[in-house]
Design a protein around this motif. Structure first.
Motif, PDB file in Angstrom:
ATOM      1  N   GLN A 194      11.856  -2.412  35.289  1.00 23.42           N
ATOM      2  CA  GLN A 194      11.540  -1.014  35.550  1.00 23.42           C
ATOM      3  C   GLN A 194      12.163  -0.159  34.461  1.00 23.42           C
ATOM      4  O   GLN A 194      13.184  -0.527  33.868  1.00 23.42           O
ATOM      5  CB  GLN A 194      12.051  -0.577  36.924  1.00 23.42           C
ATOM      6  N   ILE A 195      11.548   0.974  34.173  1.00 27.05           N
ATOM      7  CA  ILE A 195      12.069   1.907  33.178  1.00 27.05           C
ATOM      8  C   ILE A 195      12.838   3.004  33.905  1.00 27.05           C
ATOM      9  O   ILE A 195      12.310   3.645  34.810  1.00 27.05           O
ATOM     10  CB  ILE A 195      10.926   2.506  32.345  1.00 27.05           C
ATOM     11  N   VAL A 196      14.096   3.187  33.539  1.00 24.83           N
ATOM     12  CA  VAL A 196      14.953   4.179  34.189  1.00 24.83           C
ATOM     13  C   VAL A 196      15.589   5.073  33.132  1.00 24.83           C
ATOM     14  O   VAL A 196      15.725   4.703  31.958  1.00 24.83           O
ATOM     15  CB  VAL A 196      16.060   3.506  35.029  1.00 24.83           C
ATOM     16  N   LYS A 197      15.964   6.264  33.549  1.00 26.78           N
ATOM     17  CA  LYS A 197      16.706   7.168  32.682  1.00 26.78           C
ATOM     18  C   LYS A 197      18.163   6.725  32.621  1.00 26.78           C
ATOM     19  O   LYS A 197      18.779   6.434  33.641  1.00 26.78           O
ATOM     20  CB  LYS A 197      16.617   8.605  33.204  1.00 26.78           C
ATOM     21  N   PHE A 198      18.701   6.679  31.421  1.00 28.70           N
ATOM     22  CA  PHE A 198      20.073   6.200  31.245  1.00 28.70           C
ATOM     23  C   PHE A 198      20.829   7.188  30.366  1.00 28.70           C
ATOM     24  O   PHE A 198      20.320   7.663  29.346  1.00 28.70           O
ATOM     25  CB  PHE A 198      20.073   4.820  30.585  1.00 28.70           C
ATOM     26  N   GLU A 199      22.046   7.523  30.774  1.00 30.23           N
ATOM     27  CA  GLU A 199      22.872   8.462  30.013  1.00 30.23           C
ATOM     28  C   GLU A 199      24.258   7.885  29.839  1.00 30.23           C
ATOM     29  O   GLU A 199      24.951   7.586  30.824  1.00 30.23           O
ATOM     30  CB  GLU A 199      22.944   9.811  30.734  1.00 30.23           C
ATOM     31  N   GLN A 200      24.685   7.704  28.607  1.00 30.49           N
ATOM     32  CA  GLN A 200      26.009   7.177  28.337  1.00 30.49           C
ATOM     33  C   GLN A 200      27.059   8.276  28.522  1.00 30.49           C
ATOM     34  O   GLN A 200      26.815   9.443  28.186  1.00 30.49           O
ATOM     35  CB  GLN A 200      26.080   6.632  26.915  1.00 30.49           C
ATOM     36  N   PRO A 201      28.231   7.913  29.041  1.00 27.78           N
ATOM     37  CA  PRO A 201      29.258   8.937  29.300  1.00 27.78           C
ATOM     38  C   PRO A 201      29.710   9.683  28.047  1.00 27.78           C
ATOM     39  O   PRO A 201      30.103  10.847  28.128  1.00 27.78           O
ATOM     40  CB  PRO A 201      30.415   8.118  29.901  1.00 27.78           C
ATOM     41  N   ASP A 202      29.669   9.010  26.870  1.00 30.51           N
ATOM     42  CA  ASP A 202      30.178   9.630  25.654  1.00 30.51           C
ATOM     43  C   ASP A 202      29.083  10.211  24.773  1.00 30.51           C
ATOM     44  O   ASP A 202      29.323  10.535  23.613  1.00 30.51           O
ATOM     45  CB  ASP A 202      30.979   8.605  24.841  1.00 30.51           C
TER      46      ASP A 202
END
Length: 359
Positions: A142-150
């Motif tokens: 599945q394609i999901v939105k991903f955001e790295q903390p830095d």
């Protein structure tokens, strides 16, 4: 303390995931002597050995126990797919707690229960590994939105399709459990625009195995594989052909004799296990069971050669329903949450009842 040096040869734990129809099942069918547990019924066109499609979480667990006992007969257990198996797990958790859905628990407790139950299932698969049988889990992506903390902003990436909310609970368990997580997808060589420079179109489409982590997908391996491989079993065959049917052992301990292996089974499972040829062939246990009995219970009754009358005796003995009440009149929540979810105990009571009958 005992010191164990060097590499230890053992069966492998592999996850294959990617979009539907890309060839995950076909690739898994090329592993050494595979036996499929087809949770979604998608291997009908493959010439492979398979067990009946599990209709309940209990049935799936019993099938895994049976495969462990067949270590010399099969070298690879393929569960196709693990995300459909997760749905059986969620249904079982909801039935045991008399909930209509996983959200009914409140405060995220349903996802915690699912994670714990799924963790026990992975431990069961590790027992299959210890018996010398490779385990391959196929899954959809599945394609999901991903955001790295830095970093600022989010981007899309491929992940295991284990539910939008449960992915934060069960997906990490599966990835940590596996030796290899291989992402299969169509490789896009370039993106071209039309004459007006407005529409973008992908160019290419070669099926590729990605073996290492990338910002756009999850993947890993512990065997020094190249970052990209063609979708061909020959690219990874050396890993599995060298490890198939090698029980986990230390250098100072000889391999256990095959006749001793069933001793490692938990006592409750041993007591409730049917004859070994029943799990792989439910047709031999066909009886005159009412077809209106829910399939999840009917499949277990057929595998264990349990009649409707024997279920009625057990249910009556516990005071749930009067003797003679047809199973189809039982509350669906009682069937799934008690009879199916606690089948080993139910079958144990059936066996005790049979001992009281005159020969």
């Amino acid at each position: 303390m005992e010191i164990i040096s060097g590499k230890i040869e053992k069966a492998k734990k592999c996850v294959l995931y990617g979009p539907e129809g890309i060839g995950k099942s076909s690739l898994a069918a090329q592993f050494p002597k595979p036996i499929f547990i087809d949770t979604e019924g998608s291997t009908t066109e493959l010439n492979v050995d398979r067990l009946p499609k599990p209709s309940s979480w209990t049935m799936l667990n019993q099938q895994v126990d049976w495969v462990k006992q067949q270590a010399g007969r099969f070298k690879t257990l393929v569960i196709d797919t693990i995300d459909w198996a997760e749905m059986l797990c969620i249904e079982s958790v909801c039935s045991q707690h008399n909930k209509k859905g996983i959200e009914d628990f409140g405060y995220g407790n349903g996802y915690v229960y699912t994670k714990e139950e799924f963790g026990r299932f992975l431990n069961k698969l590790s027992d299959v590994i210890d018996a010398g049988v490779n385990v391959v889990l196929s899954a959809h992506s599945q394609i999901v939105k991903f955001e790295q903390p830095d970093e600022m902003g989010a981007y899309d990436r491929y992940q295991l399709k284990l539910g939008k909310k449960t992915s934060s609970q069960t997906a990490p368990l599966v990835k940590e459990w596996a030796d290899m997580v291989l992402f299969i997808n169509y490789k896009t060589y370039s993106v071209a625009t039309d004459d007006k420079g407005k529409k973008n179109k992908g160019q290419g489409g070669v099926r590729t195995i990605y073996t290492t982590h990338h910002p756009a997908w999850d993947a890993k391996n512990r065997h020094g594989l190249p970052d990209e491989l063609p979708l061909d079993y020959a690219s990874i065959a050396h890993i599995f052909n060298s490890s198939a049917s090698v029980p986990t052992q230390t250098q100072s301990a000889p391999p256990p004799p095959p006749v001793q292996e069933p001793i490692n089974q938990p006592p409750v499972q041993q007591e409730a296990a049917p004859p070994s040829n029943n799990v792989g062939n439910t047709q031999g246990a066909e009886s005159n069971l009412n077809p209106a009995i829910p399939k999840s219970l009917r499949d277990l009754m057929q595998q264990y050669s349990v009649s409707e009358e024997e279920i009625q005796v057990v249910v009556n003995d516990k005071g749930y329903y009067p003797m003679g009440t047809p199973i189809v009149n039982y509350d669906p929540g009682f069937i799934e949450g008690v009879l199916v979810a606690a089948w080993p105990q139910v079958y144990g009571m059936v066996e005790n009842f049979r001992k009281t009958l005159p020969f």
